[in-house]
Design an enzyme around this catalytic site. Structure first.
Site, PDB file in Angstrom:
ATOM      1  CE1 TYR A   1     -24.846 -19.269  -9.589  1.00  0.00           C
ATOM      2  CE2 TYR A   1     -23.144 -19.660 -11.214  1.00  0.00           C
ATOM      3  CZ  TYR A   1     -23.669 -18.898 -10.196  1.00  0.00           C
ATOM      4  OH  TYR A   1     -23.010 -17.755  -9.807  1.00  0.00           O
TER       5      TYR A   1
ATOM      6  CG  ASP B   1     -19.115  -5.612  -9.651  1.00  0.00           C
ATOM      7  OD1 ASP B   1     -18.025  -5.994 -10.118  1.00  0.00           O
ATOM      8  OD2 ASP B   1     -19.981  -6.394  -9.224  1.00  0.00           O
TER       9      ASP B   1
ATOM     10  CE1 TYR C   1     -24.482 -13.530  -9.631  1.00  0.00           C
ATOM     11  CE2 TYR C   1     -22.362 -12.863 -10.553  1.00  0.00           C
ATOM     12  CZ  TYR C   1     -23.106 -13.713  -9.773  1.00  0.00           C
ATOM     13  OH  TYR C   1     -22.496 -14.747  -9.105  1.00  0.00           O
TER      14      TYR C   1
ATOM     15  CE  LYS D   1     -16.926 -13.348 -13.744  1.00  0.00           C
ATOM     16  NZ  LYS D   1     -17.952 -12.689 -12.953  1.00  0.00           N
TER      17      LYS D   1
HETATM   18  C1  LIG Z   1     -18.553 -12.676 -11.648  1.00  0.00           C
HETATM   19  C2  LIG Z   1     -18.963 -11.398 -11.035  1.00  0.00           C
HETATM   20  C3  LIG Z   1     -18.948 -11.217  -9.634  1.00  0.00           C
HETATM   21  C4  LIG Z   1     -18.605 -12.330  -8.680  1.00  0.00           C
HETATM   22  O1  LIG Z   1     -17.294 -12.772  -8.815  1.00  0.00           O
HETATM   23  P1  LIG Z   1     -16.903 -14.239  -8.274  1.00  0.00           P
HETATM   24  O2  LIG Z   1     -15.420 -14.289  -8.459  1.00  0.00           O
HETATM   25  O3  LIG Z   1     -17.648 -15.219  -9.136  1.00  0.00           O
HETATM   26  O4  LIG Z   1     -17.317 -14.307  -6.857  1.00  0.00           O
HETATM   27  C5  LIG Z   1     -19.284  -9.977  -9.135  1.00  0.00           C
HETATM   28  N1  LIG Z   1     -19.615  -8.969  -9.950  1.00  0.00           N
HETATM   29  C6  LIG Z   1     -19.641  -9.100 -11.287  1.00  0.00           C
HETATM   30  C7  LIG Z   1     -19.994  -7.928 -12.146  1.00  0.00           C
HETATM   31  C8  LIG Z   1     -19.339 -10.329 -11.881  1.00  0.00           C
HETATM   32  O5  LIG Z   1     -19.405 -10.469 -13.205  1.00  0.00           O
END
Ligand SMILES: *Cc1c(COP(=O)(O)O)cnc(C)c1O
Length: 444
Positions: free
Chosen positions: A19, A240, A147, A269
């Site tokens: 980024y 998610d 996101y 994460k």
């Molecule tokens: C960080 C994130 C992703 C992407 O995960 P990466 O390991 O960076 O590919 C997807 N969804 C949410 C809600 C996130 O915070």
């Protein structure tokens, strides 16, 4: 960077950063080690990390129990392919995750990043309907300011912004709606869903907190109503929880607070306590069953080279141990935890990690509310271990990024958000360092 180490000056001309406009990017700070909530820089300075390395380091850096599990797994079996071969860390983790998430999830598909876990969720949803003879359901519903990652499918269900305008030609055409905020907007939302239901495979949402989009929150009531609508209109519900899971919002998972269960759940994460890259897509028995049959094209066609990486799975199992251990004594004594290792978390036991995350809500609010009258702050909001100062449009977040390390703190505000998502173990003293750095930076 006057005191930059050799590796830094040698490697810098060959590095392409995330980024970043490389022509004007703020040069990154060389880190040589980390421990607890602190990063140690090459020039000897220490920074308190207020954002836990993109929110992953929930137990802090170099947690001895996780480091030990990584070391032991690396010596025993560092990697083996996941097709045709099986290993203990992944099988143990799959069973533990289904229990620990406590959302009626039955099957776990492992990947190496959150974006890929989202891709897998989207593929699962699409194929679920195809396998059930409803191949016209090819669209997804997602939300403004959401996101879900940087790969093509994940980007397509994320907010349209300068993060993805360059790749527009490759994007899937989906429905992007606003998260309803009241009865009126909810009725409108439900009408839209009713009108498009026949074309829709799934809805994807970050439950309770939209993280990277704009750090906006919505209520548990709205979330459970969105879930209800999906059930009523036969649309798969993908939660998610890559950012919100593992205690970040103050409950073990955000869905718990709303009392809902998804059809498909994405984790990432903090899954390994941030120590190794690992993500997972979990599904209910009902979703899984749609993939069974004699036809080969009914099977889920996905398989990362490093799927269910044994060291990453061992790290995740160790992180779950820490969530499952009930006293801080057993956390600091790795022998006690090892004896406990196979133990599976009971779904409603209070424990220190989650208590810490929950307790951070009051502490973050206490520390951040003083900024609510600052001229560039338009809103202060806190949810669990997430604290946000929403900034006026035009606030110079790059100047802030440059300034924070000078005050002993690692924060990375972006767009209009100055946010905190610290490791849950952050001490009151360290929080004070963070708040006073914010005060000094905002004063300029
Ligand atoms: C960080 C994130 C992703 C992407 O995960 P990466 O390991 O960076 O590919 C997807 N969804 C949410 C809600 C996130 O915070």
């Amino acid at each position: 960077m006057t005191h930059a180490p050799h590796w830094y000056t040698q490697g810098w001309p060959h590095i392409w950063l995330p980024y970043a406009q490389m022509q004007t990017v703020i040069p990154p700070l060389p880190v040589t080690s980390a421990s607890g909530c602190r990063l140690k820089l090459a020039d000897g300075r220490e920074l308190v990390d207020g954002i836990a390395s993109w929110w992953s380091m929930c137990h802090g850096y170099q947690h001895p129990h996780i480091v030990n599990a990584i070391r032991e797994q690396a010596q025993q079996l560092s990697h083996v392919m996941f097709a045709g071969l099986a290993h203990e860390p992944a099988y143990t983790l799959a069973k533990r995750l289904c229990t620990f998430t406590d959302m009626n999830m039955q099957r776990v598909f492992f990947a190496e990043s959150g974006s890929v876990a989202v891709e897998v969720a989207l593929k699962m949803a699409l194929q679920y309907w195809r396998n059930k003879g409803e191949a016209r359901r090819t669209k997804f519903i997602s939300f403004h300011a959401g996101y879900h990652g940087d790969t093509m499918g994940a980007m397509s269900v994320s907010a349209k912004s300068h993060f993805n305008t360059a790749y527009d030609a490759l994007m899937l055409r989906n429905y992007q709606l606003s998260i309803p905020t009241d009865e009126y907007s909810f009725a409108e939302f439900e009408q839209t869903i009713a009108a498009i239901r026949g074309q829709v495979a799934a809805l994807i949402i970050e439950p309770l907190v939209q993280a990277a989009g704009n750090f906006a929150f919505h209520s548990a009531d709205i979330l459970s109503e969105i879930r209800r609508v999906c059930r009523d209109y036969d649309i798969l519900f993908i939660a998610d929880e890559i950012a919100t899971g593992f205690g970040r919002t103050g409950s073990r998972f955000a869905c718990h607070e709303a009392g809902i269960t998804p059809d498909i759940l994405c984790l990432g994460k903090a899954l390994t306590g941030g120590h190794m890259p690992l993500a997972a897509t979990l599904a209910t028995q009902e979703v899984f069953d749609a993939f069974l049959g004699d036809a080969p094209d009914k099977a889920l066609m996905h398989g990362p080279t490093f799927m269910a990486h044994p060291i990453a799975c061992a790290a995740a199992n160790a992180s779950l141990d820490i969530f499952s251990s009930s006293s801080s004594e057993s956390q600091s004594d790795s022998r006690v935890i090892q004896m406990d290792s196979p133990r599976i978390a009971t779904s409603n036991s209070g424990n220190d990690v989650l208590n810490n995350a929950e307790a951070l809500e009051a502490k973050l609010w206490d520390g951040l509310k003083q900024f609510s009258h600052h001229e560039i702050v338009v809103d202060v909001r806190v949810k669990g271990a997430i604290g946000v100062l929403a900034l006026k449009e035009g606030a110079d977040v790059y100047a802030m990024r440059r300034a924070f390390p000078g005050h002993g703190v690692w924060l990375r505000p972006f767009e209009q958000s100055l946010y905190l998502m610290p490791p849950f173990i952050i001490s009151d003293t360290e929080l004070e360092i963070v708040f006073s750095a914010i005060a000094k930076v905002l004063a300029h």
